[in-house]
Design a protein around this motif. Sequence first.
Motif, PDB file in Angstrom:
ATOM      1  N   ASN A  30      41.383 -43.054 -24.338  1.00 24.99           N
ATOM      2  CA  ASN A  30      41.398 -41.639 -23.986  1.00 24.99           C
ATOM      3  C   ASN A  30      41.520 -40.818 -25.262  1.00 24.99           C
ATOM      4  O   ASN A  30      42.320 -41.147 -26.146  1.00 24.99           O
ATOM      5  N   PHE A 102      42.522 -39.706 -16.082  1.00 24.03           N
ATOM      6  CA  PHE A 102      42.180 -39.513 -17.491  1.00 24.03           C
ATOM      7  C   PHE A 102      40.712 -39.885 -17.740  1.00 24.03           C
ATOM      8  O   PHE A 102      40.047 -40.470 -16.880  1.00 24.03           O
ATOM      9  N   SER A 104      39.339 -42.152 -19.481  1.00 22.41           N
ATOM     10  CA  SER A 104      39.019 -43.584 -19.434  1.00 22.41           C
ATOM     11  C   SER A 104      38.843 -44.084 -18.008  1.00 22.41           C
ATOM     12  O   SER A 104      38.402 -45.205 -17.780  1.00 22.41           O
TER      13      SER A 104
END
Length: 380
Positions: A30, A102, A104
């Motif tokens: 991230n 997030f 990712s």
Amino acid sequence: MIDRRTMLGAVVAAPLFPYAARGEGRRLVNSIAVEDNRVWIAAQIGTDPKPRYFVIDTGANVSLINDALAKRLGMKVIGQSDLLGVGGVSRFPYYNGSELTFASGLRVPNMLFAGTDARLGNDAAGALSAGLFTSYDSDLDFVKGEWRAYPDGRPDFAGLSQLKSRFIGDRMRGVRILADATLGGRTGEYLMDTGVPGQVVIEGRAATRSGLWSADRPYAPAQGSGIGRARVKRRIVRGDTLTIGSVRFDRPLVAVSAPGTPGHEGDGFIGLGILERLHLTTQIKPGALWIAANDRPAPAERYGFSGLWFDREGDDIVVGDVGTGSPAAAAGIKVGDRVSSIIWEELLRRNSQPAGSDMALRVVSGGKGRDVTLKLAPYL
């Protein structure tokens, strides 16, 4: 490092890997950014289609959200609790924010937030606590601009050095990191706190034995604030060598809290001004912190270049403190002097000007007024 705008786009395009998914050697990457003396990350709250900016605060044990935003998003209040901060104890509502997603694809279900009206930073929806960094093996890589999470464990720690450290707290209240550091030959335990924009803070319990709270050495007056309404009187001084593991920092700026003022566990905080010059890695199972020096330059140092601290007493503006060795001290300004012919906001603007600026004041002492012009200078 990418900027904050790029982070928002990455969240919108996130693949949705469930938080509880199984797999070997996963590394979820991230993007983070260091701007405005804060570490930023982007995430989406529940079903809100708009990604939001959050501050990463590894010194906090509870994540925060802007109270007005939580209400706009229809987040449910599930209780209230007291939180201890620099300014004392305050009561906060708790919101259940559903999932936090997030870039990712990592998703944190049933994210718990404490609502606050405190300003956490420009455009900040909230602050994410140390649990972001202490729930699984993680890297904070300030050179690449990445928070990397390893849900299955980090495969190796090559190139890193393990600090003498310990995790404090629990999963309900949040787990934070205390690590040994040596300042001026004195070793203590310090909270690793990316939420502190400065370099080092010495808590009140350790102020006297640090030898740094002394009117005989140059200092810049300051105050500490945070959760709670109270303010903690501090002095910013130039410290001796700071050593964290094998990494050395020469003459850091140290904010020393007044002796006896309340604080957290440990001797103080290592702030972002130091931490962003390190690669930080957590190893969850043994509760260990690993570090390595990186090649980021030291950030610009910030403190009041006038040496003045002002207080408001009704309609009057009073000099609350004058730093030893400062331009204000050289001009003969004393604690208790009054400042006239200026509004509060303009006075604060002048006092926050960069080094080399002129600061004009009308100072009243003993009933007599005089005009003073200070040349702001980096005197520490």
